[in-house]
Each structure stands twice: as structure tokens, then as C-alpha cells.
Write a protein that holds these residues in place. Structure first.
Motif, PDB file in Angstrom:
ATOM      1  N   THR A 426       0.803  -1.225   0.000  1.00  0.00           N
ATOM      2  CA  THR A 426       0.000   0.000   0.000  1.00  0.00           C
ATOM      3  C   THR A 426       0.832   1.269   0.000  1.00  0.00           C
ATOM      4  OG1 THR A 426      -0.194  -0.221   2.407  1.00  0.00           O
ATOM      5  CG2 THR A 426      -1.997  -1.089   1.079  1.00  0.00           C
ATOM      6  N   ASP A 427       2.027   1.245   0.574  1.00  0.00           N
ATOM      7  CA  ASP A 427       2.857   2.459   0.549  1.00  0.00           C
ATOM      8  C   ASP A 427       4.195   2.222   1.228  1.00  0.00           C
ATOM      9  OD1 ASP A 427       3.239   5.348  -0.034  1.00  0.00           O
ATOM     10  OD2 ASP A 427       1.068   5.286  -0.118  1.00  0.00           O
ATOM     11  N   ARG A 428       5.012   3.278   1.212  1.00  0.00           N
ATOM     12  CA  ARG A 428       6.285   3.275   1.903  1.00  0.00           C
ATOM     13  C   ARG A 428       6.093   3.767   3.327  1.00  0.00           C
ATOM     14  NH1 ARG A 428      10.643   0.795   0.672  1.00  0.00           N
ATOM     15  NH2 ARG A 428      11.962   2.442   1.483  1.00  0.00           N
ATOM     16  N   VAL A 429       6.864   3.211   4.261  1.00  0.00           N
ATOM     17  CA  VAL A 429       6.787   3.629   5.659  1.00  0.00           C
ATOM     18  C   VAL A 429       7.003   5.133   5.787  1.00  0.00           C
ATOM     19  CG1 VAL A 429       7.925   3.481   7.892  1.00  0.00           C
ATOM     20  CG2 VAL A 429       7.498   1.400   6.598  1.00  0.00           C
ATOM     21  N   LYS A 430       8.015   5.658   5.111  1.00  0.00           N
ATOM     22  CA  LYS A 430       8.386   7.063   5.267  1.00  0.00           C
ATOM     23  C   LYS A 430       7.541   7.993   4.397  1.00  0.00           C
ATOM     24  CE  LYS A 430      13.167   6.014   6.529  1.00  0.00           C
ATOM     25  NZ  LYS A 430      14.596   6.158   6.165  1.00  0.00           N
ATOM     26  N   GLU A 431       6.682   7.445   3.535  1.00  0.00           N
ATOM     27  CA  GLU A 431       5.893   8.288   2.647  1.00  0.00           C
ATOM     28  C   GLU A 431       4.450   8.431   3.107  1.00  0.00           C
ATOM     29  OE1 GLU A 431       6.459   6.693  -1.250  1.00  0.00           O
ATOM     30  OE2 GLU A 431       8.503   7.455  -1.409  1.00  0.00           O
ATOM     31  N   LEU A 432       4.046   7.662   4.114  1.00  0.00           N
ATOM     32  CA  LEU A 432       2.687   7.769   4.617  1.00  0.00           C
ATOM     33  C   LEU A 432       2.437   9.171   5.171  1.00  0.00           C
ATOM     34  CD1 LEU A 432       2.263   4.357   6.475  1.00  0.00           C
ATOM     35  CD2 LEU A 432       1.075   5.071   4.403  1.00  0.00           C
ATOM     36  N   ILE A 433       1.300   9.740   4.793  1.00  0.00           N
ATOM     37  CA  ILE A 433       0.910  11.051   5.301  1.00  0.00           C
ATOM     38  C   ILE A 433       0.110  10.844   6.584  1.00  0.00           C
ATOM     39  CG2 ILE A 433      -0.398  13.154   4.787  1.00  0.00           C
ATOM     40  CD1 ILE A 433       0.019  12.352   1.765  1.00  0.00           C
ATOM     41  N   LYS A 434       0.493  11.523   7.635  1.00  0.00           N
ATOM     42  CA  LYS A 434      -0.191  11.346   8.909  1.00  0.00           C
ATOM     43  C   LYS A 434      -1.114  12.537   9.171  1.00  0.00           C
ATOM     44  CE  LYS A 434       3.249   8.312  10.975  1.00  0.00           C
ATOM     45  NZ  LYS A 434       4.136   8.047  12.124  1.00  0.00           N
ATOM     46  N   TYR A 435      -2.406  12.292   8.971  1.00  0.00           N
ATOM     47  CA  TYR A 435      -3.404  13.329   9.174  1.00  0.00           C
ATOM     48  C   TYR A 435      -4.147  13.070  10.490  1.00  0.00           C
ATOM     49  CZ  TYR A 435      -7.754  15.947   8.746  1.00  0.00           C
ATOM     50  OH  TYR A 435      -8.815  16.772   8.996  1.00  0.00           O
ATOM     51  N   LYS A 436      -3.845  13.881  11.498  1.00  0.00           N
ATOM     52  CA  LYS A 436      -4.501  13.773  12.804  1.00  0.00           C
ATOM     53  C   LYS A 436      -4.555  12.336  13.325  1.00  0.00           C
ATOM     54  CE  LYS A 436      -7.302  17.945  12.525  1.00  0.00           C
ATOM     55  NZ  LYS A 436      -8.641  18.551  12.630  1.00  0.00           N
ATOM     56  N   GLY A 437      -3.433  11.655  13.211  1.00  0.00           N
ATOM     57  CA  GLY A 437      -3.368  10.290  13.727  1.00  0.00           C
ATOM     58  C   GLY A 437      -3.727   9.219  12.714  1.00  0.00           C
ATOM     59  N   PHE A 438      -4.383   9.597  11.628  1.00  0.00           N
ATOM     60  CA  PHE A 438      -4.720   8.647  10.581  1.00  0.00           C
ATOM     61  C   PHE A 438      -3.561   8.565   9.573  1.00  0.00           C
ATOM     62  CE2 PHE A 438      -8.920  10.100  11.979  1.00  0.00           C
ATOM     63  CZ  PHE A 438      -9.586   8.884  12.148  1.00  0.00           C
ATOM     64  N   GLN A 439      -3.367   7.390   9.001  1.00  0.00           N
ATOM     65  CA  GLN A 439      -2.337   7.215   7.984  1.00  0.00           C
ATOM     66  C   GLN A 439      -2.981   7.239   6.604  1.00  0.00           C
ATOM     67  OE1 GLN A 439      -0.249   3.609   9.127  1.00  0.00           O
ATOM     68  NE2 GLN A 439       1.259   4.802  10.250  1.00  0.00           N
ATOM     69  N   VAL A 440      -2.457   8.110   5.740  1.00  0.00           N
ATOM     70  CA  VAL A 440      -2.999   8.256   4.382  1.00  0.00           C
ATOM     71  C   VAL A 440      -1.937   7.790   3.378  1.00  0.00           C
ATOM     72  CG1 VAL A 440      -3.974   9.848   2.694  1.00  0.00           C
ATOM     73  CG2 VAL A 440      -4.342  10.247   5.158  1.00  0.00           C
ATOM     74  N   PRO A 441      -2.192   6.726   2.621  1.00  0.00           N
ATOM     75  CA  PRO A 441      -1.219   6.261   1.628  1.00  0.00           C
ATOM     76  C   PRO A 441      -1.293   7.086   0.340  1.00  0.00           C
ATOM     77  CG  PRO A 441      -2.792   4.514   2.264  1.00  0.00           C
ATOM     78  CD  PRO A 441      -3.348   5.818   2.703  1.00  0.00           C
ATOM     79  N   PRO A 442      -0.228   7.787  -0.019  1.00  0.00           N
ATOM     80  CA  PRO A 442      -0.255   8.574  -1.261  1.00  0.00           C
ATOM     81  C   PRO A 442      -0.582   7.753  -2.495  1.00  0.00           C
ATOM     82  CG  PRO A 442       1.668   9.146   0.052  1.00  0.00           C
ATOM     83  CD  PRO A 442       1.046   7.961   0.706  1.00  0.00           C
ATOM     84  N   ALA A 443      -0.065   6.520  -2.557  1.00  0.00           N
ATOM     85  CA  ALA A 443      -0.275   5.698  -3.755  1.00  0.00           C
ATOM     86  C   ALA A 443      -1.757   5.427  -4.006  1.00  0.00           C
ATOM     87  CB  ALA A 443       0.481   4.378  -3.622  1.00  0.00           C
ATOM     88  N   GLU A 444      -2.532   5.291  -2.951  1.00  0.00           N
ATOM     89  CA  GLU A 444      -3.967   5.057  -3.118  1.00  0.00           C
ATOM     90  C   GLU A 444      -4.632   6.265  -3.773  1.00  0.00           C
ATOM     91  OE1 GLU A 444      -8.032   4.512  -0.446  1.00  0.00           O
ATOM     92  OE2 GLU A 444      -6.082   4.256   0.508  1.00  0.00           O
ATOM     93  N   LEU A 445      -4.306   7.460  -3.304  1.00  0.00           N
ATOM     94  CA  LEU A 445      -4.886   8.678  -3.881  1.00  0.00           C
ATOM     95  C   LEU A 445      -4.419   8.869  -5.323  1.00  0.00           C
ATOM     96  CD1 LEU A 445      -4.608  11.131  -0.862  1.00  0.00           C
ATOM     97  CD2 LEU A 445      -6.636   9.959  -1.698  1.00  0.00           C
ATOM     98  N   GLU A 446      -3.154   8.548  -5.589  1.00  0.00           N
ATOM     99  CA  GLU A 446      -2.643   8.669  -6.958  1.00  0.00           C
ATOM    100  C   GLU A 446      -3.385   7.746  -7.908  1.00  0.00           C
ATOM    101  OE1 GLU A 446       1.729   9.893  -5.223  1.00  0.00           O
ATOM    102  OE2 GLU A 446       1.381   7.860  -5.965  1.00  0.00           O
ATOM    103  N   GLY A 447      -3.720   6.550  -7.427  1.00  0.00           N
ATOM    104  CA  GLY A 447      -4.484   5.617  -8.248  1.00  0.00           C
ATOM    105  C   GLY A 447      -5.855   6.172  -8.601  1.00  0.00           C
ATOM    106  N   LYS A 448      -6.500   6.782  -7.619  1.00  0.00           N
ATOM    107  CA  LYS A 448      -7.810   7.394  -7.872  1.00  0.00           C
ATOM    108  C   LYS A 448      -7.682   8.561  -8.863  1.00  0.00           C
ATOM    109  CE  LYS A 448      -9.825   4.898  -4.600  1.00  0.00           C
ATOM    110  NZ  LYS A 448     -10.724   3.775  -4.949  1.00  0.00           N
ATOM    111  N   LEU A 449      -6.678   9.393  -8.637  1.00  0.00           N
ATOM    112  CA  LEU A 449      -6.486  10.564  -9.497  1.00  0.00           C
ATOM    113  C   LEU A 449      -6.219  10.178 -10.949  1.00  0.00           C
ATOM    114  CD1 LEU A 449      -4.311  12.654  -7.038  1.00  0.00           C
ATOM    115  CD2 LEU A 449      -6.507  13.403  -7.975  1.00  0.00           C
ATOM    116  N   ASN A 450      -5.443   9.106 -11.150  1.00  0.00           N
ATOM    117  CA  ASN A 450      -5.121   8.692 -12.513  1.00  0.00           C
ATOM    118  C   ASN A 450      -6.338   8.150 -13.259  1.00  0.00           C
ATOM    119  OD1 ASN A 450      -2.376   9.350 -12.936  1.00  0.00           O
ATOM    120  ND2 ASN A 450      -1.730   7.657 -11.629  1.00  0.00           N
TER     121      ASN A 450
END
Length: 551
Positions: A426-450
Motif C-alpha cells: 500500500t505504501d512506503r513507511v516514510k511516505e505515509l501522510i499522517k493526518y490527525k493520527g490517521f495514515q494516508v497512503p499517497p499511492a492510493e490517492l494517486e491511483g484514484k487521481l489517474n
């Protein structure tokens, strides 16, 4: 408990690469079988050519340069049909190959030559300005700078001219311990600081070739299939998947020196390519570029994508357009590289998966403290097997931090495994975006955007929002050619809003860019985007401070 491969174990012969390729007793193809074809000149290399040329070059190294065991040879060039015999020739002479990115600057190449301790370098005539300057910086003499390719350079020796001038000396092939002696020093992409030299033994890469072949099964054969070799041979993905696998298995490879979409499609059409190892940026082009419509791609039976996550939207877009299936694989430089591969018949039912763990391997999924989590739960993927590197060159601290005492390599990738053994990264450990305690995988959003019809490419990173005291996701978007950006940012934000959980929304907004920075293996260089943000913030601050002073 660790997860073990569902494949039957395979036996890896205790051989160096040269013997692995040329002393194979069960080789199914004849000596005159063509394995490599130059996509530009149509020049060919048979199995016999490979053996003869590699041995002659190995003897030449010993004779001309007094080559010794573990001496390092640098290959600094684009993909060349000469790469396989050069690589195997260094192996015959019991040396080590360190392939370097042909786009390197003098400073970047100097670092790799110095760090690896290279004793000689082979390069293209057109790359001599960089190669000679870097060689001079580390003390490699001019007579050890060799030329590859069909273009010669006055005053420099071509690699095929490195032969034994004597007939009196009987040179013998160097002895190698396949488990301890290095075959390759490949350099990581260096997302932080200098690249690290990944030490791969002969057994590492021979194991991975056999593991890959087990993953492909009977779907690929030397009689029927032709592969397109555009993946960089200086990267471990291309080096193992195309150069070494084909030398061993006999599957023909048409070599492209550099990627170009027109040339890529033209070679598929003209050479009736049946399969290609690719990366997500190429999948994106196949899904969206109008260039593809000019060519007949019907010979393709399968594409295999690796190096970065691939989403359902892209897989389905290519299938809808070309009726070409795409499966995924997974691996790292540190694992020689392939560790997982999606099975051919599961490509459509397990889209998004990188497939099953390959033979002779085991895996763990661990939390941030290194504690193993139950199978099915998400955690950092740790891997163990005969393809795991010996360590990082000259960097015992990094080696100790990445390989556990019991031999597991910490990949830095987040994933999970389903009940059938299909693995999802789902993503890289160091690339996960931490939004208020939640982890957001950039790759998932990129898949949706594409999947958006007005987007050609994109990347998502986290930016800090002071009003929320948290990181938030921001999308960098390359709009489709001809698409108006008026109101497009708001449209994209709404598009994602409707498709993801509340904490994954694009609270950082959308920025339009001309291109997305990527590594040669197709990985998004998020650090480059983050540096751009720092620059933007600094410039904004410089403008704001004088204005404040005037007030």
C-alpha cells in the motif's frame, strides 16, 4: 509466525553466474539460438556468441589489465546489446560489475566509482566527457576507459579489442564462492543522502533468476516468446529480469537503448513482442497516449509491472483500450530484486496485488516497534531468502539497521496478505501522510487521481497545515493536453472527496505542474516535490517580510 512461500522449494546450483548460464546441463535451446537483438541495428547475439565473447573479454581483462578477483568494473551506458557479454566476461574473470546511470553528472559518477573502488569503466563514445572526467577524479587511467556500442572514439579502446595478445599463456577462469563473493554492486536510488552500494552475491542473483522463472511458470517459453528490453540494464529490475533471465532461459530480448513511446510501440508491432516487463509510467502512457493508436499491439500476451504500486484504474484502462492484461510483481535492489509475482491466471481477479511470495522465501509483517502482526493485518514487510543482499558496501550501520540478526530484510514498504497468499503493497513507511493520527497512503490517492479523464499524471505528498496542526494530502497534477485548468482543481478535489474516506481528502489542494519527477525505475521522487515546496515557502517569506517592514 513468518509466512512461507506456497511454491515448492527450488534447488539453486552452487555456481557463479558464468557457470550458471553456460554449464547448464538441462539447457533446452541450441547454441545458435538468438537471445539478444539490437532494436536499432538489428545486430544479434546467439548463446554461442555470448559464451565466446564473454570468455574472450574475461581473458582480455586478465591479460591486459592483470584483473584480480573482486576487482570492480563499471558499466556506464544506456541499454546495449554488448551489456550481456561484458557482464558475463567480468564474471569469468571473477570480478564485480557496478552498473551506473548514464544520466549521471560527473560528481554523481565520481561518487560511485570511488565508493565501489572501480578499476575500469566501459561507456559510450557520447558519454566520454562525463566518464573521462569522473575517471580522472578517482585515478582510473585512460587505457582502462573502454568503448561500447557501434560508435568508436579515436584514442580509446573498444571493449571487443580487449583480447589476450599472447598465445603462450593459458588463462583460467577465476574461482568464486557463490555465497560470499559479489557479482554486482548496484546503487540504490538514494532518496536520502548518497546512494548506497547494494552487495549482491552470485548466489543472490542466480537464486532470483530461478525464482522468477518459477513465478512465470510455463507461460513464457524460449520457442514462442519475445521480450522487449527497455528497462534500464543499470537497474537491478532490468539487469535480472532481462539480461540474466534471458541468458539463462533463452527467451529472446529486443534491446531498446532508451525509452521512447513511438519506438516502444513500433518494436512491439514489428518484432511481434509477446511480453514486456514495464513500470507504471509506461502503463499510464498505454492507457492515455494517442500515440498508441497508431500501432498494432495484438501480439502482446502479458505485461508485468513493477517498481511502484499499480492501481485498478490503470490496469482496467489498458485492458479496455488494448485488451492486454497486466500483472504485477514486487522487489527491491536489496533482494536481487524480485520477491513476489502475480500469477498469469489471477491478473484480473487480484488486481492491485503484487502476487505470491516466490519460492525459498519467508515473510513477516511488523508494526513500528518491530513486533510481528497477525497475517492479514497491515504492517511493514520483512523478507528472508537466498536473494537477500549481503549488505550495504562500506556501511555497516545501514546494514545492521536493515537486516535483522535472523536474516530478515526490512523493506520499508507497508502491506498485507489475504487468506489466499496474495500480497498487497500500500505504501512506503516514510511516505505515509499522517493526518490527525490517521495514515494516508499517497499511492492510493494517486491511483484514484489517474482514473480522472482530465489527468495525465500525478503525485501526492503531505504538506504541513498550521491551521490544522497536521499534515494534509496535496496533489500535484499534470493536466491532460488541451484540458482547461479553469475550475479543474475544485473538480479534482470533489472527485476524490466522493471516492475516499473523510481523512484521505485533498485538504492540501491541487497544484498543476508540467511533469512529475520520477526515478529511472518509475518511482515518484516525492523528495523533489518537497524541496520545491520548501523553495516556494522561502520565496513567499522573502516577499512577505519587506511588505511587513513597510507597514
Amino acid at each position: 509466525m513468518p509466512v512461507h512461500s506456497k511454491y515448492p522449494p527450488i534447488v539453486v546450483p552452487q555456481q557463479d553466474i558464468w557457470n550458471f548460464v553456460f554449464d547448464r546441463r538441462d539447457r533446452p535451446f541450441p547454441d545458435d539460438h538468438v537471445i539478444f537483438v539490437d532494436g536499432n541495428t538489428k545486430r544479434q547475439l546467439t548463446h554461442a556468441d555470448l559464451r565466446e565473447q564473454s570468455k574472450a573479454f574475461g581473458i582480455g581483462l586478465k591479460s591486459r589489465f592483470s584483473w584480480r578477483k573482486d576487482d570492480v568494473f563499471c558499466l556506464f551506458c544506456t541499454n546495449q546489446i554488448d551489456t550481456p557479454p561484458l557482464t558475463l566476461g567480468v564474471a569469468w574473470a571473477s570480478g564485480i560489475v557496478t552498473p551506473a546511470n548514464p544520466n549521471y553528472t560527473v560528481d554523481e559518477l565520481t561518487f560511485q566509482l570511488k565508493d565501489s573502488g572501480a578499476k575500469a569503466i566501459a561507456t559510450l563514445a557520447d558519454l566520454l566527457p562525463v566518464a573521462t572526467a569522473a575517471a580522472a577524479n578517482v585515478g582510473i587511467p585512460k587505457d582502462r576507459i573502454l568503448i561500447v556500442g557501434d560508435k568508436r572514439a579515436p584514442g580509446f579502446t573498444h571493449w571487443r579489442e580487449v583480447v589476450d595478445p599472447s598465445t603462450a599463456v593459458k588463462w583460467r577462469k577465476g574461482k568464486v564462492d557463490p555465497n560470499k563473493d559479489l557479482a554486482f554492486l548496484v546503487y540504490s536510488s538514494g532518496t536520502t543522502g548518497h546512494p548506497k552500494g547494494v552487495m549482491l552475491s552470485h548466489n543472490n542473483v542466480c537464486s532470483d533468476v530461478l525464482m522468477m522463472l518459477a513465478g512465470e511458470g510455463d507461460n513464457l517459453t524460449w520457442e514462442r516468446d519475445r521480450l522487449l528490453g527497455f528497462l534500464p540494464f543499470f537497474h537491478i529490475y532490468g539487469l535480472t529480469s532481462l539480461v540474466l533471465q534471458s541468458c539463462y532461459s533463452g527467451k529472446q530480448v529486443v534491446v531498446m537503448d532508451r525509452f521512447d513511446l513511438d519506438k516502444f510501440c513500433g518494436i512491439i508491432q514489428d518484432h511481434k513482442i509477446t511480453m514486456s516487463y514495464i513500470v507504471p509510467p509506461v502503463v499510464l502512457l498505454l492507457a492515455k497516449s494517442p500515440v498508441v493508436d497508431k500501432y498494432n499491439m495484438k501480439s502482446l500476451r502479458m505485461l508485468n509491472s513493477g517498481a511502484a504500486p499499480l492501481t485498478r484504474e490503470l490496469v482496467e484502462a489498458v485492458w479496455d483500450r488494448l485488451k492486454v492484461p497486466i500483472k504485477q510483481g514486487y522487489g527491491l535492489s536489496e533482494t536481487s530484486p524480485v520477491t513476489h509475482m502475480q500469477q498469469w491466471h489471477l491478473w484480473q481477479s487480484t488486481i492491485g496485488s503484487v502476487g505470491h511470495l516466490l519460492p525459498n522465501m519467508s515473510a513477516k509483517y511488523c508494526d513500528e516497534e518491530g513486533n510481528e502482526v497477525p497475517v492479514g493485518e497491515t504492517g511493514e514487510l520483512w523478507l528472508k531468502g537466498p536473494n537477500v543482499m549481503l549488505g550495504y558496501l562500506n556501511n555497516p550501520t545501514a546494514t545492521a539497521n536493515s537486516i535483522t540478526p535472523d536474516g530478515y530484510f526490512k523493506t520499508g514498504d507497508i502491506g498485507h496478505e489475504d487468506k489466499d497468499g496474495n500480497v498487497y503493497i500500500t505504501d512506503r513507511v516514510k511516505e505515509l501522510i499522517k493526518y490527525k493520527g490517521f495514515q494516508v497512503p499517497p499511492a492510493e490517492l494517486e491511483g484514484k487521481l489517474n482514473g480522472h479523464p482530465k489527468i495525465d499524471d500525478c503525485a501526492v505528498i503531505g504538506i504541513y497545515d498550521e491551521t490544522l496542526a497536521s499534515e494534509v494530502p496535496r496533489a500535484y497534477v499534470v493536466p491532460k493536453a488541451g484540458a482547461s485548468t479553469d475550475g479543474l482543481a475544485e473538480e479534482i478535489v470533489r472527485y476524490i472527496h466522493e471516492r475516499v474516506a473523510q481523512h484521505k481528502r485533498l485538504r492540501g489542494g491541487v497544484k498543476f505542474v508540467d511533469s512529475i519527477p520520477k526515478s529511472v525505475s518509475g518511482k515518484i521522487l516525492r523528495r523533489v516535490l518537497k524541496e520545491q515546496i520548501k523553495q516556494e515557502v522561502a520565496e513567499a517569506k522573502e516577499v512577505a517580510e519587506p511588505l511587513k517592514a513597510k507597514l
